[in-house]
Design a protein around this motif. Structure first.
Motif, PDB file in Angstrom:
ATOM      1  N   LYS A 175       0.798  -1.227   0.000  1.00  0.00           N
ATOM      2  CA  LYS A 175       0.000   0.000   0.000  1.00  0.00           C
ATOM      3  C   LYS A 175       0.835   1.284   0.000  1.00  0.00           C
ATOM      4  CE  LYS A 175      -4.232  -1.834   2.036  1.00  0.00           C
ATOM      5  NZ  LYS A 175      -3.922  -3.232   1.752  1.00  0.00           N
ATOM      6  N   SER A 176       2.134   1.171  -0.029  1.00  0.00           N
ATOM      7  CA  SER A 176       2.974   2.370   0.037  1.00  0.00           C
ATOM      8  C   SER A 176       3.725   2.627  -1.265  1.00  0.00           C
ATOM      9  CB  SER A 176       3.985   2.233   1.182  1.00  0.00           C
ATOM     10  OG  SER A 176       4.815   1.097   0.971  1.00  0.00           O
ATOM     11  N   ASN A 177       3.281   1.990  -2.350  1.00  0.00           N
ATOM     12  CA  ASN A 177       3.976   2.147  -3.622  1.00  0.00           C
ATOM     13  C   ASN A 177       3.338   3.266  -4.449  1.00  0.00           C
ATOM     14  OD1 ASN A 177       4.681   1.695  -6.502  1.00  0.00           O
ATOM     15  ND2 ASN A 177       5.864   0.004  -5.642  1.00  0.00           N
ATOM     16  N   SER A 178       4.011   4.385  -4.564  1.00  0.00           N
ATOM     17  CA  SER A 178       3.450   5.556  -5.245  1.00  0.00           C
ATOM     18  C   SER A 178       3.222   5.302  -6.733  1.00  0.00           C
ATOM     19  CB  SER A 178       4.370   6.765  -5.067  1.00  0.00           C
ATOM     20  OG  SER A 178       5.615   6.548  -5.713  1.00  0.00           O
ATOM     21  N   ILE A 179       4.105   4.518  -7.352  1.00  0.00           N
ATOM     22  CA  ILE A 179       3.984   4.248  -8.789  1.00  0.00           C
ATOM     23  C   ILE A 179       2.706   3.468  -9.097  1.00  0.00           C
ATOM     24  CG2 ILE A 179       5.063   3.126 -10.771  1.00  0.00           C
ATOM     25  CD1 ILE A 179       6.522   5.615  -9.800  1.00  0.00           C
ATOM     26  N   ALA A 180       2.339   2.547  -8.211  1.00  0.00           N
ATOM     27  CA  ALA A 180       1.122   1.753  -8.420  1.00  0.00           C
ATOM     28  C   ALA A 180      -0.120   2.642  -8.373  1.00  0.00           C
ATOM     29  CB  ALA A 180       1.033   0.648  -7.372  1.00  0.00           C
ATOM     30  N   TYR A 181      -0.151   3.567  -7.413  1.00  0.00           N
ATOM     31  CA  TYR A 181      -1.297   4.494  -7.328  1.00  0.00           C
ATOM     32  C   TYR A 181      -1.354   5.401  -8.556  1.00  0.00           C
ATOM     33  CZ  TYR A 181      -2.346   3.259  -2.447  1.00  0.00           C
ATOM     34  OH  TYR A 181      -2.710   2.594  -1.302  1.00  0.00           O
ATOM     35  N   PHE A 182      -0.189   5.846  -8.985  1.00  0.00           N
ATOM     36  CA  PHE A 182      -0.153   6.732 -10.155  1.00  0.00           C
ATOM     37  C   PHE A 182      -0.587   5.974 -11.404  1.00  0.00           C
ATOM     38  CE2 PHE A 182       2.528   9.155 -13.381  1.00  0.00           C
ATOM     39  CZ  PHE A 182       1.577  10.141 -13.544  1.00  0.00           C
ATOM     40  N   GLY A 183      -0.135   4.728 -11.539  1.00  0.00           N
ATOM     41  CA  GLY A 183      -0.548   3.918 -12.675  1.00  0.00           C
ATOM     42  C   GLY A 183      -2.048   3.689 -12.696  1.00  0.00           C
ATOM     43  N   TYR A 187       1.044  11.278  -4.969  1.00  0.00           N
ATOM     44  CA  TYR A 187       1.824  12.483  -4.651  1.00  0.00           C
ATOM     45  C   TYR A 187       2.230  12.502  -3.177  1.00  0.00           C
ATOM     46  CZ  TYR A 187       2.942  17.385  -3.829  1.00  0.00           C
ATOM     47  OH  TYR A 187       3.571  18.544  -3.444  1.00  0.00           O
ATOM     48  N   ALA A 188       1.321  12.108  -2.302  1.00  0.00           N
ATOM     49  CA  ALA A 188       1.624  12.097  -0.867  1.00  0.00           C
ATOM     50  C   ALA A 188       2.749  11.116  -0.552  1.00  0.00           C
ATOM     51  CB  ALA A 188       0.376  11.740  -0.066  1.00  0.00           C
ATOM     52  N   LEU A 189       2.799  10.009  -1.304  1.00  0.00           N
ATOM     53  CA  LEU A 189       3.833   9.001  -1.077  1.00  0.00           C
ATOM     54  C   LEU A 189       5.167   9.391  -1.703  1.00  0.00           C
ATOM     55  CD1 LEU A 189       1.667   5.820  -1.705  1.00  0.00           C
ATOM     56  CD2 LEU A 189       2.697   6.492   0.486  1.00  0.00           C
ATOM     57  N   ASP A 190       5.119  10.156  -2.806  1.00  0.00           N
ATOM     58  CA  ASP A 190       6.352  10.586  -3.471  1.00  0.00           C
ATOM     59  C   ASP A 190       6.092  11.888  -4.222  1.00  0.00           C
ATOM     60  OD1 ASP A 190       8.740  10.951  -4.739  1.00  0.00           O
ATOM     61  OD2 ASP A 190       8.536   9.234  -6.108  1.00  0.00           O
ATOM     62  N   SER A 191       6.373  13.000  -3.569  1.00  0.00           N
ATOM     63  CA  SER A 191       6.107  14.319  -4.164  1.00  0.00           C
ATOM     64  C   SER A 191       7.148  14.708  -5.205  1.00  0.00           C
ATOM     65  CB  SER A 191       6.053  15.385  -3.070  1.00  0.00           C
ATOM     66  OG  SER A 191       7.308  15.488  -2.416  1.00  0.00           O
ATOM     67  N   THR A 192       8.169  13.846  -5.409  1.00  0.00           N
ATOM     68  CA  THR A 192       9.219  14.160  -6.386  1.00  0.00           C
ATOM     69  C   THR A 192       8.953  13.532  -7.751  1.00  0.00           C
ATOM     70  OG1 THR A 192      10.606  12.248  -5.847  1.00  0.00           O
ATOM     71  CG2 THR A 192      10.907  14.229  -4.499  1.00  0.00           C
ATOM     72  N   ASN A 193       7.836  12.836  -7.913  1.00  0.00           N
ATOM     73  CA  ASN A 193       7.502  12.227  -9.194  1.00  0.00           C
ATOM     74  C   ASN A 193       7.037  13.324 -10.157  1.00  0.00           C
ATOM     75  OD1 ASN A 193       6.123  11.009 -11.380  1.00  0.00           O
ATOM     76  ND2 ASN A 193       5.664   9.200 -10.165  1.00  0.00           N
ATOM     77  N   SER A 194       7.881  13.650 -11.122  1.00  0.00           N
ATOM     78  CA  SER A 194       7.587  14.754 -12.033  1.00  0.00           C
ATOM     79  C   SER A 194       6.294  14.542 -12.804  1.00  0.00           C
ATOM     80  CB  SER A 194       8.742  14.932 -13.027  1.00  0.00           C
ATOM     81  OG  SER A 194       9.888  15.382 -12.381  1.00  0.00           O
ATOM     82  N   ASP A 195       6.114  13.328 -13.297  1.00  0.00           N
ATOM     83  CA  ASP A 195       4.920  13.051 -14.093  1.00  0.00           C
ATOM     84  C   ASP A 195       3.649  13.209 -13.268  1.00  0.00           C
ATOM     85  OD1 ASP A 195       4.177  12.616 -16.670  1.00  0.00           O
ATOM     86  OD2 ASP A 195       4.183  10.435 -16.544  1.00  0.00           O
ATOM     87  N   CYS A 196       3.696  12.777 -12.014  1.00  0.00           N
ATOM     88  CA  CYS A 196       2.542  12.924 -11.125  1.00  0.00           C
ATOM     89  C   CYS A 196       2.245  14.405 -10.880  1.00  0.00           C
ATOM     90  CB  CYS A 196       2.804  12.202  -9.808  1.00  0.00           C
ATOM     91  SG  CYS A 196       1.398  12.216  -8.670  1.00  0.00           S
ATOM     92  N   ASN A 197       3.292  15.193 -10.628  1.00  0.00           N
ATOM     93  CA  ASN A 197       3.112  16.637 -10.453  1.00  0.00           C
ATOM     94  C   ASN A 197       2.486  17.263 -11.695  1.00  0.00           C
ATOM     95  OD1 ASN A 197       4.306  17.954  -7.862  1.00  0.00           O
ATOM     96  ND2 ASN A 197       5.757  16.328  -8.366  1.00  0.00           N
ATOM     97  N   TYR A 198       2.940  16.819 -12.862  1.00  0.00           N
ATOM     98  CA  TYR A 198       2.414  17.367 -14.114  1.00  0.00           C
ATOM     99  C   TYR A 198       0.931  17.034 -14.275  1.00  0.00           C
ATOM    100  CZ  TYR A 198       1.637  18.005 -19.087  1.00  0.00           C
ATOM    101  OH  TYR A 198       1.117  18.396 -20.293  1.00  0.00           O
ATOM    102  N   TRP A 199       0.559  15.794 -14.002  1.00  0.00           N
ATOM    103  CA  TRP A 199      -0.848  15.397 -14.132  1.00  0.00           C
ATOM    104  C   TRP A 199      -1.727  16.185 -13.163  1.00  0.00           C
ATOM    105  CZ3 TRP A 199      -3.668  10.964 -16.325  1.00  0.00           C
ATOM    106  CH2 TRP A 199      -3.009  10.406 -17.426  1.00  0.00           C
TER     107      TRP A 199
END
Length: 261
Positions: free
Chosen positions: A21-29, A60-72
């Protein structure tokens, strides 16, 4: 997800999230897959939208440095007409990844919405440099000429019509048949007190596209300034028939740039 099998992607991401439950990429996907299902359903499913937003902000809460997530997130916020907030996320996206033409171009549009045209110009210029390394020849041509035309509008808003004209001429050289570029060019000529040159271009555009209502309006404005009332009213009537308002604001040639943006 990359094959656009979004329902299957949602199911698989959900199974993965149940395990970790702590994988930011999975939530973003899962957010991206959900977003495309929502779009394909004509944006009518409010539950899907809610799920998309929940996932993307969890990512974003799990990884605020993900550029693509910030862009979306920035893109989503800008659709709600909040460019100030969107700008924060565009800047974060660029902070963590400076090699995306798309990030800089999108932030440039955000700056335009905020009236910060010098910053917009800088971002469009960076975007054009990045185009050369990101895309194939055909896409480079389309994006470069588009960025040049947007730069021209920014210079026009800054009342630097010389540079506005120079940049729109670059777009025209790249794509001489694009009617928007010709429309911008004619408008810049009007603002430089060259009405006969601009009339020639507007009328050529009307001949090629009889339903280009904004061209009728702008021709009417030139004739209105020249006190050729009958001609002005004739072109205004055509513009009105195509849904354009004719009032003191739209008759003001200095405000025509705003109508192009």
């Amino acid at each position: 997800l990359n094959e656009n099998r979004n329902i299957s992607a949602i199911e698989l991401f959900t199974k993965y999230i149940d395990l970790e439950k702590s994988n930011s990429i999975a939530y973003f996907g899962r957010a991206k897959a959900t977003y495309w299902v929502w779009r394909l359903r004509n944006e009518e499913d409010s539950c899907l939208l809610k799920n998309y937003l929940a996932d993307i902000y969890t990512s974003y809460a799990l990884d605020s440095t993900n550029s693509d997530c910030n862009y979306w997130i920035a893109e989503n916020i800008e659709k709600t007409r909040n460019p100030e907030k969107a700008l924060e996320y565009y800047c974060r996206a660029i902070r963590y990844y400076k090699e995306s033409e798309n990030y800089f171009r999108s932030r440039a549009y955000c700056y335009m919405d905020l009236g910060e045209f010098k910053k917009a110009i800088n971002d469009f210029k960076v975007a054009n440099k990045l185009v050369m390394s990101e895309y194939d020849k055909d896409m480079r041509k389309v994006l470069t000429e588009g960025n040049f035309s947007d730069i021209s509008l920014c210079y026009a808003k800054l009342e630097n019509l010389k540079l506005a004209t120079a940049y729109i001429e670059k777009s025209i050289r790249s794509n001489p048949t694009h009617h928007s570029y010709q429309l911008y060019y004619a408008t810049f000529l009007t603002l430089q007190n060259k009405p006969e040159e601009s009339l020639k271009i507007y009328k050529s555009l009307i001949k090629k596209n009889p339903y280009l209502g904004i061209a009728y309006l702008f021709v009417g404005n030139i004739y209105n300034l020249q006190y050729k009332e009958n001609l002005a009213q004739m072109y205004y009537a055509k513009a009105i028939s195509m849904g354009f308002e004719v009032n003191e604001n739209t008759k003001n040639i200095k405000k025509q740039i705003d109508m192009l943006m």
